[in-house]
Design an enzyme around this catalytic site. Structure first.
Site, mmCIF file in Angstrom:
data_model
loop_
_atom_site.group_PDB
_atom_site.id
_atom_site.type_symbol
_atom_site.label_atom_id
_atom_site.label_comp_id
_atom_site.label_asym_id
_atom_site.label_seq_id
_atom_site.Cartn_x
_atom_site.Cartn_y
_atom_site.Cartn_z
ATOM 1 N N HIS A 190 8.342 -20.973 30.502
ATOM 2 C CA HIS A 190 9.029 -22.014 29.734
ATOM 3 C C HIS A 190 9.697 -23.055 30.622
ATOM 4 C CE1 HIS A 190 8.168 -19.281 26.407
ATOM 5 N NE2 HIS A 190 8.065 -20.418 25.739
ATOM 6 N N ASN A 455 -0.768 -19.466 24.804
ATOM 7 C CA ASN A 455 -0.008 -18.941 25.950
ATOM 8 C C ASN A 455 0.216 -17.449 25.767
ATOM 9 O OD1 ASN A 455 0.198 -21.635 26.612
ATOM 10 N ND2 ASN A 455 2.233 -21.868 25.729
ATOM 11 N N ARG A 466 2.657 -13.955 31.177
ATOM 12 C CA ARG A 466 2.588 -15.422 31.235
ATOM 13 C C ARG A 466 3.580 -16.021 32.212
ATOM 14 N NH1 ARG A 466 4.572 -17.843 25.565
ATOM 15 N NH2 ARG A 466 4.975 -19.715 26.774
ATOM 16 N N CYS A 502 -2.008 -24.924 19.807
ATOM 17 C CA CYS A 502 -0.809 -25.531 20.395
ATOM 18 C C CYS A 502 -0.365 -24.886 21.705
ATOM 19 C CB CYS A 502 0.348 -25.495 19.398
ATOM 20 S SG CYS A 502 0.949 -23.837 19.106
#
Ligand code: PEP
Ligand code: MG
Length: 570
Positions: A190, A455, A466, A502
């Protein structure tokens, strides 16, 4: 010249002095003092200095465009330094133990924060972090070592950090940080996603080479290739300068596509929308020609604020985005506290493996007050535009039904209160786990649209964290991931339900032919990538899509997708 190679996470060339971010401060030493009144006076002076500093920080944040609600975090930290219980405990401790003020502030701050965390309330747990931060600021002043923090950044610095938490990444100031380097992380962590949304050239996964970087030294960064150079020679400087000029030219030619439809040569139309984390990004998304907001990650509203946002605060945030987007659809995702964002909920972050812990939707259903606040804010805002509610990390259709019921109850409740609300609010379901792909047909029957989060899908399909360095964005091009996307799209379309993609691969132009080939209805991405994807889609023919499908799915012959059967090149 020192040359390092990492993984590029946000394209762009930058040049500036290196600044190393070291958030951890050493613990103050146990030092005894003899003059207690002087020590108490030193304590008062340090607290006063930090309060002034917090006020200045708040003013600066407001000037830089921070939402006044968010800037309140500085006021709440100031209030903690005025808390009578806390101050009395520190003073009593200094008098009793005769230890120096810095040591006592540090230990008392930790003890108070631990008590708050132990109460099991996420709001109070977040307050504990505010208290720790405020106490650390006082300790830093008492030790006369301000320590490293973003406020010490030189102008246009290349910021180097071991990694950044999402809330630290939100504190990055684009006017001060020209590039961002991480020892670890991945393009999908993130911190990278947020750096990308701010448009800051970023290189992750530099590994042990990271230690060779020297503070204060001129550093050039190529966020596309992952190249980092200190003390560049003439040749490297010229090369990167040329690249910078080329990027400016390319950006210029992309601008000519603004307002033009995203449609391939054989007539396949894909909506291109934006992923955002903060309301102010909506206007930027429009500048990049976004046709809507495909994913608003609302958990950052909680993390930036460092506490539990009120209904009014959330309402204002959603209203701002909806008003900015007009009739374009805005898909607001209920907060997703999983993976690195799990720290918000101690009950998840304390699990042995938070990525396999309580899933966000179950967490929300287990905290009905929090869900209710969210839904009320959303339904109240629904009259200001075209709102859809997106559910994160769904695996259980029953949970979708439960949220739909809650949403309807909230809608009816607000009508009974005499408020205006939208007639219909669409509900979208995120497909982010193998289970959701396998049951996409069932989930599609519960939803108005599906949204594939690649993701997490890649994380759970390939068993590949991730946030980890070894993971490059290319894992999302693995045939297992692409076959899963194709399968979910096929299942949803059989139910006449549209699909958005997305995850970070949605802006991968090498996948444009694949997306058009399977008939993806929408791609939602970092706003700055929208025009590049539009250019790629507009250049596609039906044959390009067939070739892309064969390559992507690793099949000898492209499977049939209705969009390819029905549309041939003009
Ligand atoms: C995803 O998992 O692909 C996604 C879009 O959600 P997030 O990155 O916020 O987990
Ligand atoms: Mg996700």
């Amino acid at each position: 010249m020192l040359e390092l190679h990492g993984i590029g996470a946000c394209a762009g060339v930058a040049d500036g002095p290196l600044f190393r971010y070291r958030p951890k401060r050493t613990k103050p030493r146990r030092r005894t003092v003899s003059d207690i009144p002087a020590e108490l006076a030193r304590l008062d002076a340090a607290i006063a200095a930090v309060k002034t500093e917090l006020g200045a920080l708040r003013d600066r944040a407001l000037e830089a465009g921070m939402n006044p609600g968010d800037a309140k975090i500085f006021e709440s930290q100031t209030a903690m330094l005025e808390d009578e219980d806390f101050l009395a405990a520190v003073r009593d401790n200094i008098q009793e133990t005769k230890l120096c003020a810095e040591r006592v502030v540090d230990t008392t701050g930790e003890a108070f924060a631990d008590t708050l965390r132990g109460l099991g309330d996420p709001y109070l747990a977040a307050r504990a972090d505010d208290l720790t931060d405020a106490a650390k600021r006082v300790v830093a002043v008492l030790c006369d070592q301000p320590g490293a923090s973003f406020r010490d950044l030189p102008a246009r610095a290349v910021l180097a950090a071991e990694t950044l938490t999402p809330s630290e990444a939100l504190g990055l100031d684009k006017s001060k940080v020209c590039a961002f380097l991480m020892r670890g992380g991945s393009p999908e962590s993130h911190a990278s996603i947020l750096a990308r949304s701010l448009g800051i050239p970023t290189v992750t996964a530099l590994g042990d080479e990271f230690d060779k970087l020297e503070d204060g030294v001129r550093t050039m960064v190529d966020g596309e290739t992952g190249l980092v150079v200190q003390c560049p020679d003439q040749g490297t400087m010229a090369l990167l300068a040329q690249k910078l000029v080329r990027r400016v030219r390319e950006d210029h030619s992309l601008q000519t596509l603004r307002g033009k439809p995203c449609i391939s040569k054989h007539g396949v139309r894909i909506r291109l929308t934006a992923n955002i984390a903060m309301p102010a990004e909506a206007k930027r998304a429009l500048v990049h020609d976004a046709e809507g907001i495909g994913l608003f990650r609302t958990e950052f509203l909680y993390m930036e604020r460092g506490g539990k946002p009120t209904e009014d605060y959330l309402f204002t945030a959603y209203q701002e985005v909806l008003l900015a987007m007009g009739t374009r659809r805005v898909a607001v995702r209920l907060p997703d506290f999983s993976t690195e964002k799990a720290s918000y909920f101690p009950e998840v972050s304390s699990e042995a493996n938070p990525a396999l812990g309580m899933r966000p939707l179950s967490l929300l259903l287990a905290h009905p007050d929090m869900l209710n606040t969210q839904l009320r804010a959303l339904v109240r805002a629904s009259i200001y535009g075209n709102l859809a509610v997106l559910l994160p990390m769904v695996v259980d259709p029953q949970e979708v039904r439960e949220v739909r019921e809650r949403l309807e109850e909230v809608r009816r409740g607000l009508i009974d209160e005499g408020r205006n609300v939208a007639q219909k609010i669409e509900l979208g379901v995120m497909i982010e786990t193998p289970a959701a792909v396998m049951t996409a047909d069932i989930l599609a029957r519960e939803a108005d649209f599906l949204c594939i989060g690649t993701n997490d899908l890649a994380q759970y399909l390939l068993v590949c964290d991730r946030t980890q360095t070894a993971r490059a964005t290319s894992v999302q091009r693995h045939p297992a991931v692409l076959r899963a996307i194709a399968q979910a799209v096929r299942s949803a379309h059989a139910e006449n339900v549209p699909v958005c993609i997305c995850g970070e691969c949605a802006c991968d132009i090498s996948l444009a032919g694949f997306f058009a080939g399977i008939g993806a209805d929408e791609l939602s991405m970092t706003p700055s990538e929208i025009l590049k994807m539009k250019q790629a889609v507009r250049a596609l023919s039906a044959q390009d899509c067939r070739n892309a499908l064969e390559r992507a799915l690793d099949l000898a012959e492209a499977p049939e997708f209705p969009v390819l059967e029905n549309k041939e090149d003009a």
